[in-house]
Design a protein around this motif. Structure first.
Motif, PDB file in Angstrom:
ATOM      1  N   UNK A 281       0.707  -1.821  -0.086  1.00 55.81           N
ATOM      2  CA  UNK A 281       0.101   0.238  -0.014  1.00 55.81           C
ATOM      3  C   UNK A 281       1.044   1.396   0.039  1.00 55.81           C
ATOM      4  N   UNK A 282       1.788   1.195   0.568  1.00 61.17           N
ATOM      5  CA  UNK A 282       2.895   2.132   0.827  1.00 61.17           C
ATOM      6  C   UNK A 282       2.868   2.580  -0.397  1.00 61.17           C
ATOM      7  N   UNK A 283       3.731   1.977  -1.063  1.00 64.73           N
ATOM      8  CA  UNK A 283       4.437   2.132  -2.902  1.00 64.73           C
ATOM      9  C   UNK A 283       3.635   2.089  -4.017  1.00 64.73           C
ATOM     10  N   UNK A 284       2.961   1.126  -3.913  1.00 65.56           N
ATOM     11  CA  UNK A 284       1.886   1.674  -5.307  1.00 65.56           C
ATOM     12  C   UNK A 284       0.565   2.520  -4.908  1.00 65.56           C
ATOM     13  N   UNK A 285       0.689   3.114  -3.699  1.00 58.92           N
ATOM     14  CA  UNK A 285      -1.065   3.617  -3.648  1.00 58.92           C
ATOM     15  C   UNK A 285      -0.567   4.654  -3.139  1.00 58.92           C
ATOM     16  N   UNK A 286      -0.009   5.236  -1.371  1.00 65.62           N
ATOM     17  CA  UNK A 286       0.484   6.331  -0.616  1.00 65.62           C
ATOM     18  C   UNK A 286       1.417   7.138  -1.663  1.00 65.62           C
ATOM     19  N   UNK A 287       2.305   6.160  -2.120  1.00 69.77           N
ATOM     20  CA  UNK A 287       3.682   7.099  -3.017  1.00 69.77           C
ATOM     21  C   UNK A 287       2.773   7.660  -3.807  1.00 69.77           C
ATOM     22  N   UNK A 288       1.766   6.884  -5.712  1.00 72.16           N
ATOM     23  CA  UNK A 288       1.260   7.088  -6.285  1.00 72.16           C
ATOM     24  C   UNK A 288       0.413   8.086  -6.620  1.00 72.16           C
ATOM     25  N   UNK A 289      -0.218   8.631  -4.913  1.00 69.77           N
ATOM     26  CA  UNK A 289      -0.923   9.644  -4.027  1.00 69.77           C
ATOM     27  C   UNK A 289      -0.305  11.273  -4.088  1.00 69.77           C
ATOM     28  N   UNK A 290       1.197  10.813  -3.730  1.00 68.92           N
ATOM     29  CA  UNK A 290       2.132  11.318  -3.600  1.00 68.92           C
ATOM     30  C   UNK A 290       2.723  12.441  -5.329  1.00 68.92           C
ATOM     31  N   UNK A 291       3.310  11.633  -6.103  1.00 65.92           N
ATOM     32  CA  UNK A 291       3.404  11.926  -7.358  1.00 65.92           C
ATOM     33  C   UNK A 291       1.719  12.429  -8.057  1.00 65.92           C
ATOM     34  N   UNK A 292       0.828  11.678  -8.484  1.00 67.28           N
ATOM     35  CA  UNK A 292       0.079  12.954  -8.501  1.00 67.28           C
ATOM     36  C   UNK A 292      -0.722  14.004  -8.087  1.00 67.28           C
TER      37      UNK A 292
END
Length: 488
Positions: A281-292
């Motif tokens: 969840x950290x790599x595939x969701x939280x990090x993606x939210x920061x990139x977005x």
């Protein structure tokens, strides 16, 4: 080489070197956009409403202007320049942000020179502006003006805050190549010593385009992207931890035009554990939210690599891009959540792929190694899909970005007849000169009996019609496999 628009309102244009008279401010008119000789520079005619008290205009109206085709450039700062004297001259300055230039009072002679790297470098456009006309100036185009009336008020919206760390490009107002015909000769004009000292065009270093950042540079796809994006900046977790909010603070994000997210947590089985769930969840969701978030704030196109695991694999036929999510396990759930985040962005490509093969450890290399050692493996025969070679995925991503096709989700794998893992293993054995009959097909349940394993989709075949319509034709999977084995 002055390049005015022909056929425009001659009362507001410099035409063939002569400044024509400007009529009194007229009311009414229609909002209209006109392209110029400089790519991306747009002239905006706007209605002004007035009476005996004065006048009113909508100087920036996002909904109406973007509907006509003006870029939705998300301004964050409004600057105003008051110019007391006729002949006050400023520029030529090119900055790493877009501008919307307009006049609040008085009139100006505006001159723009393309200082971006490319075919249009050095191209010039001039026009006079009053409150009824504005100009959208894209990043890297040199901006300058000269006042034609006293007490002229000049205004401009920009879509980034000024930064000492940003890169700027300048051109001398008297450059002989640009040959701008200033209404007030520069010898008689008011200008700063800095503007007088700017370099000639021959000495100007063109402003480079916005950069591409590839994250996940150490993975199979990240390695392949180096060939597809040779000028990009590549980052791995050590140089840029995309899951750490603090890592985003040290970059001038307006310098970037594209982010390709090739990073992901892909340990499908480990993701089912307590520790793996957190990491996934950290790599595939939280990090993606920061990139977005950073992509949306700075008008960056985000390319996000997705997976067939967002589906449960029960659909008959091929998975289309618009199929509803139905992930079976934690990994698939996190990839679906990441897709949902990226899908809200104005500028995004979600590239959905399956069964990725590139440099490093993967199924094909494992089977080739077993064949070389004479092993007779049992391989799953009830999961069906197509291989996706990292080189082809990288080339497909480059095609989407460079061709500027419609934003959205695109399936991308190699083409050809779908196969099971067991069929692919037998093909690897045959192509490496070994007996394909040594490969035994078993069911998913038999293969994982007694093991802790995540659920897997049985059908991973992706419909490729959309990416083909967009102009990209992936290689046939068996041909790509043969070429891969030949160089491995």
């Amino acid at each position: 080489m002055v390049g005015p628009e022909q056929g425009r309102d001659r009362g507001l244009l410099r035409v063939q070197g002569a400044v024509t008279s400007v009529p009194d401010l007229h009311y009414g008119g229609a909002l209209k956009l006109t392209t110029s000789s400089i790519p991306g520079l747009v002239v905006v005619d706007m209605p002004v409403h007035g009476d005996s008290r004065g006048w009113f205009k909508e100087n920036w109206q996002r909904e109406k202007m973007t509907a006509l085709g003006l870029p939705d450039f998300h301004p964050v700062q409004n600057n105003v320049s008051f110019n007391e004297k006729v002949g006050t001259t400023r520029g030529i300055h090119a900055e790493p942000w877009d501008k919307f230039v307009s006049v609040m009072s008085g009139r100006i002679f505006g001159a723009w020179v393309d200082l971006r790297a490319g075919e249009s470098f050095g191209r010039v456009f001039t026009i006079e502006l009053t409150p009824t006309r504005a100009v959208f100036v894209p990043r890297g185009v040199g901006n300058s003006f000269q006042t034609l009336e006293p007490n002229t008020v000049y205004s401009y919206l920009v879509n980034d805050h000024w930064s000492a760390n940003a890169s700027y490009t300048f051109l001398n107002l008297a450059d002989e190549t640009a040959a701008i015909q200033w209404p007030v000769p520069l010898a008689d004009a008011e200008l700063s010593d800095k503007d007088r000292a700017h370099p000639r065009l021959a000495d100007v270093v063109p402003m480079a385009g916005r950069k591409t950042l590839v994250v996940g540079a150490g993975g199979q796809l990240g390695i392949a992207l180096r060939s597809a994006f040779p000028d990009a900046e590549f980052a791995d977790r050590k140089t840029f931890d995309i899951a750490d909010p603090a890592a985003y603070e040290d970059r001038h994000w307006r310098d970037y035009g594209v982010i390709v997210n090739a990073a992901a947590y892909t340990k499908v089985d480990v993701a089912e554990t307590a520790e793996g769930r957190v990491a996934s969840w950290k790599s595939n969701v939280s990090a993606v939210a920061l990139l977005a978030k950073v992509a949306q704030q700075h008008d960056i196109t985000l390319v996000h690599v997705s997976s067939d695991y967002v589906f449960d694999g029960t659909v008959a036929g091929e998975h289309r891009e618009d199929e509803p999510f139905s992930p079976l396990g934690v990994y698939g759930q996190t990839k679906a959540a990441g897709d949902a985040i990226v899908g809200t962005l104005d500028r995004h490509y979600i590239v959905r792929t399956s069964w990725v093969i590139g440099q490093g450890a993967n199924f094909v290399r494992t089977m080739a190694g077993l064949a070389e050692r004479g092993v007779a493996p049992a391989v799953v025969d009830d999961q069906i899909g197509r291989l996706s070679f990292a080189d082809d995925i990288a080339d497909g991503i480059a095609h989407l970005v460079n061709s500027g096709v419609q934003f959205g989700t695109y399936n991308l794998s190699n083409t050809g007849e779908p196969q099971s893992w067991a069929q692919l293993a037998a093909q690897v054995y045959a192509l490496t000169g070994h007996d394909p009959a040594k490969v035994t097909g078993v069911s998913t349940e038999e293969y994982f009996a007694g093991k802790e394993a995540a659920p897997r989709p049985r059908n991973s075949v992706l419909d490729l019609s959309k990416v083909r319509t967009a102009g990209f034709e992936p290689r046939e999977a068996s041909l790509a496999l043969r070429a891969y084995l030949a160089r491995s």
